[in-house]
Design an enzyme around this catalytic site. Structure first.
Site, PDB file in Angstrom:
ATOM      1  N   GLY B  50       8.345  -5.647  -4.146  1.00  0.00           N
ATOM      2  CA  GLY B  50       9.361  -5.480  -3.123  1.00  0.00           C
ATOM      3  C   GLY B  50       9.516  -3.981  -2.951  1.00  0.00           C
ATOM      4  N   GLU B  51      10.652  -3.525  -2.519  1.00  0.00           N
ATOM      5  CA  GLU B  51      10.881  -2.081  -2.480  1.00  0.00           C
ATOM      6  C   GLU B  51      11.681  -1.689  -3.716  1.00  0.00           C
ATOM      7  OE1 GLU B  51       8.355  -0.824  -0.221  1.00  0.00           O
ATOM      8  OE2 GLU B  51       9.803   0.652  -0.924  1.00  0.00           O
ATOM      9  N   SER B  52      11.076  -0.844  -4.555  1.00  0.00           N
ATOM     10  CA  SER B  52      11.725  -0.528  -5.832  1.00  0.00           C
ATOM     11  C   SER B  52      13.088   0.144  -5.624  1.00  0.00           C
ATOM     12  CB  SER B  52      10.811   0.350  -6.685  1.00  0.00           C
ATOM     13  OG  SER B  52      10.446   1.520  -5.979  1.00  0.00           O
ATOM     14  N   CYS B  81       4.081  -4.462  -9.335  1.00  0.00           N
ATOM     15  CA  CYS B  81       4.258  -3.430  -8.313  1.00  0.00           C
ATOM     16  C   CYS B  81       5.639  -2.765  -8.432  1.00  0.00           C
ATOM     17  CB  CYS B  81       4.013  -4.018  -6.921  1.00  0.00           C
ATOM     18  SG  CYS B  81       3.750  -2.751  -5.676  1.00  0.00           S
ATOM     19  N   ARG B 107       4.433   6.414  -7.490  1.00  0.00           N
ATOM     20  CA  ARG B 107       4.617   5.463  -6.388  1.00  0.00           C
ATOM     21  C   ARG B 107       3.635   5.751  -5.245  1.00  0.00           C
ATOM     22  NH1 ARG B 107      10.401   5.340  -4.139  1.00  0.00           N
ATOM     23  NH2 ARG B 107       9.509   3.609  -2.952  1.00  0.00           N
ATOM     24  N   ILE B 141      -0.828  -3.541  -2.555  1.00  0.00           N
ATOM     25  CA  ILE B 141      -0.052  -3.261  -1.353  1.00  0.00           C
ATOM     26  C   ILE B 141       0.734  -1.968  -1.572  1.00  0.00           C
ATOM     27  CG2 ILE B 141       1.681  -4.146   0.269  1.00  0.00           C
ATOM     28  CD1 ILE B 141      -0.432  -6.173   0.100  1.00  0.00           C
ATOM     29  N   ARG B 142       0.380  -0.896  -0.887  1.00  0.00           N
ATOM     30  CA  ARG B 142       1.064   0.386  -1.069  1.00  0.00           C
ATOM     31  C   ARG B 142       1.317   0.593  -2.577  1.00  0.00           C
ATOM     32  NH1 ARG B 142       4.576   2.950   2.638  1.00  0.00           N
ATOM     33  NH2 ARG B 142       6.187   2.752   1.072  1.00  0.00           N
ATOM     34  N   HIS B 178      -0.773  -7.644  -7.165  1.00  0.00           N
ATOM     35  CA  HIS B 178       0.046  -8.837  -6.918  1.00  0.00           C
ATOM     36  C   HIS B 178      -0.683 -10.139  -7.194  1.00  0.00           C
ATOM     37  CE1 HIS B 178       3.281  -6.558  -5.036  1.00  0.00           C
ATOM     38  NE2 HIS B 178       2.342  -5.835  -4.436  1.00  0.00           N
ATOM     39  N   GLU B 180       0.627 -12.839  -7.641  1.00  0.00           N
ATOM     40  CA  GLU B 180       1.377 -13.911  -6.961  1.00  0.00           C
ATOM     41  C   GLU B 180       0.930 -14.102  -5.512  1.00  0.00           C
ATOM     42  OE1 GLU B 180       2.413 -10.935  -7.519  1.00  0.00           O
ATOM     43  OE2 GLU B 180       3.722 -10.217  -5.911  1.00  0.00           O
TER      44      GLU B 180
END
Lengths: 295, 198
Positions: B50-52, B81, B107, B141-142, B178, B180
């Protein structure tokens, strides 16, 4: 080892990481900082929020790359930017800038009244608006890796966002229980690719993440959309056209996490200052409505 | 053994449902964690992607931060992530991390979204779960990178010679990609093996 970029899995994957979050419209680097500090999961960089586009009139285009780059330099969260419907060169420019997502958006003045962008050709993922399941599946057919219901941007009136979310989610529920022999006719009637109609019939959900947008102005609005079944929200004018943007932004972020907890929603809704001055959609003339752009 | 486990998934923001689906597919009982009270009676926890910054802020605002630290000091926790960023050493950035693992993380180390990628990793620790095949299809992802690890940390996977992308320190697991988002359940099974039997 081979590293493959631009696959549909990584395009769709970023949207999956945004779920349960709030994507906020920002027009300056300072706004972007406020949004990030408030807990936004991404920002949409643009020159004018939809309420101002509405007020100013004229042709609304892709933002100045300088502004977008400044915002990308300011925050560490993903930065999205809008291009006009069908304007694939604006999209190429946004991809070259390195934005994380492109919104092919009805909020800008359409460049093509018949065709949307062929989005499979891009490495950068696209999000597109929809009002119903057929429109959602056409956009996914063209390569959109994320969908948002359109609502009516820049109004602060949530009624169209609710209508579009109920329509899309209701049509999915209906499609799920249809006998299989009716699916081809249904695909023809809603103008959607048959394979995608089959997939939604089987899985009961869109193949990509689905957010709500267009008219969300309060934590309660955001929680309403989440309870209706969307996976996150876009808030455009609702934050930076309000009395206390930082406070309202943080409250809307919390409301999307705790959308099912009325006691928490009551607490975070307190003392947020003035909400944006809304414009009731039913009083707007048809030529001022944005949701009807695109097909 | 798997049947009696209860695993929590931090559900403040991000791709928590994907982890939940994986675990339920493996027959594990799950609990979405949004408040401290949801940590009760859990055998382990996954902190999803998600966004940390968003996840850390919400954890602080709802008084969950210290309880997550306490939970992670005594139970298996897996961060993917953003979750790996939260488990890493606190580099005094804003917002803070949980400071649980002796790893340093950078990051968005591979670039922006246009640089996000898929790659097959060689993960020897997974080989026993699938007829000695160590290849794992990873989605980045990023993604961040683990750039240094302490002495007690075992490196599970890397790209090239220098980019560490999965690491374990005792009961704590960090992956910058990821699992998942794939159909491959081996990393989830690996994590479940880290849960002590009752």
């Amino acid at each position: 080892m081979t590293e493959t970029t631009g696959t549909f899995a990584v395009k769709k994957g970023l949207a999956q990481m945004l779920k349960g979050g709030v994507i906020m419209d920002v027009v300056t680097a300072e706004h972007a900082r406020i949004a990030e500090d408030a807990g936004a999961c991404a920002v949409m960089a643009l020159e004018r929020v939809p309420a101002d586009i509405r007020a100013d009139g004229g042709v609304a285009r892709m933002s100045d790359p300088e502004l977008i780059l400044k915002i990308m330099d300011t925050v560490s969260i993903p930065v999205m930017a809008k291009c006009r419907i069908g304007h694939f060169v604006e999209a190429q420019i946004l991809e070259a800038l390195g934005v994380d997502y492109i919104d092919e958006s009805e909020v800008l003045t359409p460049a093509d009244e018949s065709h949307h962008i062929y989005k499979h050709d891009f490495k950068v993922p696209f999000v597109c608006g929809c009002r119903n399941l057929g429109e959602a599946l056409r956009r996914i057919g063209e390569g959109a890796a994320m969908i948002r219901t359109k609502g009516e941007a820049g109004t602060g009136d949530v009624v169209e966002a609710v209508r579009h979310a109920r329509t899309v989610l209701g049509e999915i529920r209906h499609l799920q229980i249809m006998p299989v022999e009716e699916l081809m006719t249904y695909a023809k009637n809603i103008g959607a690719p048959y394979e995608l109609v089959m997939e939604v019939h089987k899985t009961g959900k869109l193949p990509v993440v689905n957010f709500a947008a267009g008219g969300i102005a309060t934590p309660a609005d955001a929680a309403l959309m989440m309870q209706l079944g969307v996976e996150g929200v876009f808030v455009g004018s609702g934050i930076f056209k309000s009395g206390d943007p930082a406070k309202r932004a943080a409250a809307i972020v919390k409301s999307v996490t705790h959308y099912n907890e009325p006691k928490i929603l009551a607490e975070i809704s307190r003392n947020l200052g003035e909400a944006m001055v809304g414009r009731q959609i039913s009083t707007l003339p048809d030529n001022e409505l944005m949701a009807g752009r695109g097909w | 053994m798997v049947g009696s486990m209860r695993i929590g998934i931090l559900a403040l923001q991000g791709a928590f449902i994907e982890h939940e689906n994986m675990l339920q597919h493996l027959g594990v009982e799950t609990q979405q964690v949004r408040l401290s009270l949801h940590l009760k009676d859990l055998d382990g926890l996954i902190i999803p992607g998600g966004e940390s910054t968003t996840i850390a802020k919400l954890a602080i605002d709802f008084g969950l931060f210290d309880d997550l630290k306490a939970f992670a000091s005594g139970h298996p926790v897996w961060g993917t992530c953003a979750g790996a960023i939260l488990l890493a050493k606190d580099d005094h950035s804003n917002p803070p991390s949980l400071d649980m693992m002796d790893i340093h993380i950078v990051r968005n180390a591979f670039g922006r979204q246009v640089d996000s990628f898929q790659a097959d990793l060689q993960v020897a620790a997974l080989a026993h779960l699938n007829g000695s095949n160590p290849t794992f299809p990873a989605v980045f992802i990023r993604a961040p990178i683990i750039n240094t690890v302490g002495k007690k940390v075992e490196i599970l996977a890397q790209i090239g010679f220098d980019k560490i992308v999965a690491a374990r320190q005792g009961h704590l697991l960090a992956t910058v990609f990821h699992p998942e988002l794939t159909n491959d359940v081996r990393f989830h099974r690996y994590f479940l093996e880290m849960i002590p039997s009752k």
